[in-house]
Design a protein around this motif. Structure first.
Motif, PDB file in Angstrom:
ATOM      1  N   ASP A 189       0.829  -1.204   0.000  1.00 24.00           N
ATOM      2  CA  ASP A 189       0.000   0.000   0.000  1.00 24.00           C
ATOM      3  C   ASP A 189       0.861   1.251   0.000  1.00 24.00           C
ATOM      4  O   ASP A 189       1.708   1.446   0.879  1.00 24.00           O
ATOM      5  N   LEU A 190       0.656   2.076  -0.998  1.00 21.00           N
ATOM      6  CA  LEU A 190       1.339   3.359  -1.094  1.00 21.00           C
ATOM      7  C   LEU A 190       0.416   4.417  -0.507  1.00 21.00           C
ATOM      8  O   LEU A 190      -0.682   4.619  -0.996  1.00 21.00           O
ATOM      9  N   GLU A 191       0.853   5.061   0.576  1.00 18.56           N
ATOM     10  CA  GLU A 191       0.021   6.061   1.231  1.00 18.56           C
ATOM     11  C   GLU A 191       0.392   7.457   0.751  1.00 18.56           C
ATOM     12  O   GLU A 191       1.535   7.726   0.399  1.00 18.56           O
ATOM     13  N   ALA A 192      -0.585   8.338   0.759  1.00 17.44           N
ATOM     14  CA  ALA A 192      -0.364   9.712   0.295  1.00 17.44           C
ATOM     15  C   ALA A 192       0.649  10.436   1.173  1.00 17.44           C
ATOM     16  O   ALA A 192       1.390  11.298   0.701  1.00 17.44           O
ATOM     17  N   GLU A 193       0.707  10.089   2.456  1.00 13.52           N
ATOM     18  CA  GLU A 193       1.640  10.754   3.359  1.00 13.52           C
ATOM     19  C   GLU A 193       3.096  10.395   3.065  1.00 13.52           C
ATOM     20  O   GLU A 193       4.000  11.099   3.496  1.00 13.52           O
ATOM     21  N   ASP A 194       3.313   9.278   2.356  1.00 13.54           N
ATOM     22  CA  ASP A 194       4.684   8.861   2.077  1.00 13.54           C
ATOM     23  C   ASP A 194       5.450   9.922   1.296  1.00 13.54           C
ATOM     24  O   ASP A 194       6.580  10.258   1.635  1.00 13.54           O
ATOM     25  N   THR A 195       4.834  10.439   0.247  1.00 11.57           N
ATOM     26  CA  THR A 195       5.533  11.446  -0.556  1.00 11.57           C
ATOM     27  C   THR A 195       5.765  12.723   0.238  1.00 11.57           C
ATOM     28  O   THR A 195       6.814  13.345   0.119  1.00 11.57           O
ATOM     29  N   LEU A 196       4.818  13.095   1.074  1.00 13.29           N
ATOM     30  CA  LEU A 196       4.986  14.287   1.908  1.00 13.29           C
ATOM     31  C   LEU A 196       6.113  14.093   2.924  1.00 13.29           C
ATOM     32  O   LEU A 196       6.929  14.989   3.134  1.00 13.29           O
ATOM     33  N   LYS A 197       6.171  12.909   3.541  1.00 14.57           N
ATOM     34  CA  LYS A 197       7.246  12.625   4.503  1.00 14.57           C
ATOM     35  C   LYS A 197       8.610  12.668   3.831  1.00 14.57           C
ATOM     36  O   LYS A 197       9.573  13.203   4.384  1.00 14.57           O
ATOM     37  N   ILE A 198       8.697  12.101   2.646  1.00 13.87           N
ATOM     38  CA  ILE A 198       9.973  12.101   1.926  1.00 13.87           C
ATOM     39  C   ILE A 198      10.373  13.518   1.555  1.00 13.87           C
ATOM     40  O   ILE A 198      11.526  13.926   1.743  1.00 13.87           O
ATOM     41  N   HIS A 199       9.428  14.285   1.064  1.00 14.20           N
ATOM     42  CA  HIS A 199       9.710  15.671   0.690  1.00 14.20           C
ATOM     43  C   HIS A 199      10.173  16.472   1.907  1.00 14.20           C
ATOM     44  O   HIS A 199      11.153  17.220   1.841  1.00 14.20           O
ATOM     45  N   ASP A 200       9.479  16.316   3.036  1.00 18.37           N
ATOM     46  CA  ASP A 200       9.857  17.022   4.265  1.00 18.37           C
ATOM     47  C   ASP A 200      11.242  16.605   4.744  1.00 18.37           C
ATOM     48  O   ASP A 200      12.037  17.434   5.189  1.00 18.37           O
ATOM     49  N   ILE A 242      10.320   7.432  -6.890  1.00 22.04           N
ATOM     50  CA  ILE A 242       9.971   6.195  -7.587  1.00 22.04           C
ATOM     51  C   ILE A 242       9.713   5.122  -6.534  1.00 22.04           C
ATOM     52  O   ILE A 242      10.599   4.801  -5.734  1.00 22.04           O
ATOM     53  N   ALA A 243       8.509   4.593  -6.520  1.00 14.25           N
ATOM     54  CA  ALA A 243       8.173   3.512  -5.597  1.00 14.25           C
ATOM     55  C   ALA A 243       8.714   2.215  -6.179  1.00 14.25           C
ATOM     56  O   ALA A 243       8.422   1.870  -7.320  1.00 14.25           O
ATOM     57  N   THR A 244       9.512   1.519  -5.400  1.00 15.46           N
ATOM     58  CA  THR A 244      10.092   0.259  -5.871  1.00 15.46           C
ATOM     59  C   THR A 244       9.164  -0.894  -5.518  1.00 15.46           C
ATOM     60  O   THR A 244       8.281  -0.752  -4.677  1.00 15.46           O
ATOM     61  N   PRO A 245       9.376  -2.067  -6.123  1.00 13.00           N
ATOM     62  CA  PRO A 245       8.549  -3.223  -5.752  1.00 13.00           C
ATOM     63  C   PRO A 245       8.903  -3.780  -4.375  1.00 13.00           C
ATOM     64  O   PRO A 245       8.219  -4.655  -3.861  1.00 13.00           O
ATOM     65  N   TYR A 246       9.951  -3.270  -3.758  1.00  9.64           N
ATOM     66  CA  TYR A 246      10.362  -3.723  -2.434  1.00  9.64           C
ATOM     67  C   TYR A 246       9.608  -2.897  -1.389  1.00  9.64           C
ATOM     68  O   TYR A 246       9.588  -1.666  -1.461  1.00  9.64           O
ATOM     69  N   PRO A 247       8.971  -3.564  -0.444  1.00  7.02           N
ATOM     70  CA  PRO A 247       8.050  -2.871   0.469  1.00  7.02           C
ATOM     71  C   PRO A 247       8.657  -1.636   1.142  1.00  7.02           C
ATOM     72  O   PRO A 247       9.707  -1.712   1.781  1.00  7.02           O
ATOM     73  N   TYR A 248       7.938  -0.544   0.964  1.00  2.76           N
ATOM     74  CA  TYR A 248       8.206   0.739   1.617  1.00  2.76           C
ATOM     75  C   TYR A 248       9.570   1.334   1.272  1.00  2.76           C
ATOM     76  O   TYR A 248      10.098   2.139   2.015  1.00  2.76           O
ATOM     77  N   LYS A 249      10.109   0.938   0.127  1.00  2.11           N
ATOM     78  CA  LYS A 249      11.379   1.504  -0.320  1.00  2.11           C
ATOM     79  C   LYS A 249      11.125   2.351  -1.565  1.00  2.11           C
ATOM     80  O   LYS A 249      10.387   1.962  -2.456  1.00  2.11           O
ATOM     81  N   PHE A 250      11.763   3.512  -1.589  1.00  2.74           N
ATOM     82  CA  PHE A 250      11.603   4.468  -2.678  1.00  2.74           C
ATOM     83  C   PHE A 250      12.974   4.888  -3.178  1.00  2.74           C
ATOM     84  O   PHE A 250      13.924   5.005  -2.407  1.00  2.74           O
ATOM     85  N   ILE A 251      13.043   5.144  -4.463  1.00  2.00           N
ATOM     86  CA  ILE A 251      14.207   5.810  -5.034  1.00  2.00           C
ATOM     87  C   ILE A 251      13.818   7.273  -5.165  1.00  2.00           C
ATOM     88  O   ILE A 251      12.817   7.601  -5.794  1.00  2.00           O
ATOM     89  N   LYS A 261      13.561   4.443   2.853  1.00  2.00           N
ATOM     90  CA  LYS A 261      12.578   3.482   3.361  1.00  2.00           C
ATOM     91  C   LYS A 261      11.713   4.184   4.389  1.00  2.00           C
ATOM     92  O   LYS A 261      12.199   4.932   5.218  1.00  2.00           O
ATOM     93  N   ILE A 262      10.406   3.933   4.308  1.00  2.00           N
ATOM     94  CA  ILE A 262       9.477   4.401   5.332  1.00  2.00           C
ATOM     95  C   ILE A 262       9.358   3.268   6.345  1.00  2.00           C
ATOM     96  O   ILE A 262       8.906   2.176   6.014  1.00  2.00           O
ATOM     97  N   ASP A 263       9.792   3.521   7.567  1.00  2.00           N
ATOM     98  CA  ASP A 263       9.786   2.497   8.620  1.00  2.00           C
ATOM     99  C   ASP A 263       8.384   2.406   9.217  1.00  2.00           C
ATOM    100  O   ASP A 263       8.087   3.028  10.222  1.00  2.00           O
ATOM    101  N   ARG A 264       7.543   1.602   8.590  1.00  2.00           N
ATOM    102  CA  ARG A 264       6.156   1.516   9.049  1.00  2.00           C
ATOM    103  C   ARG A 264       5.992   0.553  10.225  1.00  2.00           C
ATOM    104  O   ARG A 264       5.004   0.626  10.935  1.00  2.00           O
ATOM    105  N   GLU A 265       6.947  -0.317  10.429  1.00  2.00           N
ATOM    106  CA  GLU A 265       6.807  -1.282  11.518  1.00  2.00           C
ATOM    107  C   GLU A 265       6.999  -0.626  12.882  1.00  2.00           C
ATOM    108  O   GLU A 265       6.326  -0.953  13.842  1.00  2.00           O
ATOM    109  N   ASN A 266       7.932   0.320  12.984  1.00  2.00           N
ATOM    110  CA  ASN A 266       8.275   0.864  14.299  1.00  2.00           C
ATOM    111  C   ASN A 266       7.954   2.351  14.425  1.00  2.00           C
ATOM    112  O   ASN A 266       7.044   2.743  15.125  1.00  2.00           O
ATOM    113  N   GLN A 304       9.007   6.623  10.353  1.00  2.00           N
ATOM    114  CA  GLN A 304       9.885   7.713   9.946  1.00  2.00           C
ATOM    115  C   GLN A 304      10.572   7.363   8.630  1.00  2.00           C
ATOM    116  O   GLN A 304      10.586   6.222   8.194  1.00  2.00           O
ATOM    117  N   VAL A 305      11.174   8.380   8.033  1.00  2.00           N
ATOM    118  CA  VAL A 305      11.926   8.204   6.791  1.00  2.00           C
ATOM    119  C   VAL A 305      13.351   7.820   7.150  1.00  2.00           C
ATOM    120  O   VAL A 305      14.009   8.503   7.947  1.00  2.00           O
TER     121      VAL A 305
END
Length: 192
Positions: free
Chosen positions: A116-127, A141-150, A161-166, A169-170
């Motif tokens: 799942d790609l969340e809208a907040e992901d791009t905002l967090k990365i930009h911030d 660029i969203a990669t096929p690897y979970p929560y990893k972006f180029i 990587k967006i650390d969604r487990e803990n 954070q970016v």
């Protein structure tokens, strides 16, 4: 009132001026000569209240617009503070040209991601890039690897990587430590 916005301050002063002028004009035009043989003036309260009420309502409308503009300015300031942006990134209110390189765009990976790609992901990365690295994000660029972006920022590729487990954070990762992501990126860029 201590207005930060020039337009709000001008509208407030015009509104006060209109009410004061309305009071003066109400006395001037509401005073009538009622003497037959001598000059004797009296205030015609109907005319006085009509003129003063009109000026008062018009002045209050201008003061209300000034308040609306001031509240919008304060809201914009709070939003800029919460996002950590300056006037140039947020859309300057002082009519200066913004030099921001454009909105970061999320590149569609053509349905190749199964998380799942969340809208907040791009905002967090930009911030993260703006606050920590003082750089603008060109592409995400969203990669096929979970929560990893180029992320391409400043003509350099970053693995994020967006650390969604803990912590949610970016986290910045070293692209060389993930050769499978680097290989996927090379193949993805060739397919563009």
């Amino acid at each position: 009132m201590d207005y930060k916005n020039r337009i709000a301050k001008i509208l407030f002063l015009i509104g006060i001026g209109e009410m004061v002028a309305g009071l003066i004009l109400a006395f001037v035009f509401g005073t009538v000569d009622v003497g037959y043989y001598t000059t004797r003036y009296e205030v015609s309260w109907g005319i006085f209240f009509l003129i003063f009420a009109s000026a008062f309502v018009g002045g209050m409308i201008l003061i209300g617009f000034a308040e609306l503009i001031e509240r919008q300015t304060e809201t914009n300031q709070l939003l800029k503070q919460s996002l950590g942006l300056s006037n140039k990134q947020f859309g300057a209110t002082d009519n200066t040209e913004s030099k921001m390189e454009g909105e970061p765009k999320l590149i569609d990976t053509k349905g190749k991601i199964d998380w799942d790609l969340e809208a907040e992901d791009t905002l967090k990365i930009h911030d993260y890039f703006f606050k920590e690295k003082k750089r603008y994000v060109n592409e995400i660029i969203a990669t096929p690897y979970p929560y990893k972006f180029i992320v391409i920022a400043g003509n350099k590729e970053h693995l994020i990587k967006i650390d969604r487990e803990n912590t949610n954070q970016v986290l910045e990762l070293n692209l060389l430590d993930y050769p499978e992501v680097k290989d996927w990126l090379d193949g993805f860029e060739e397919g563009l």
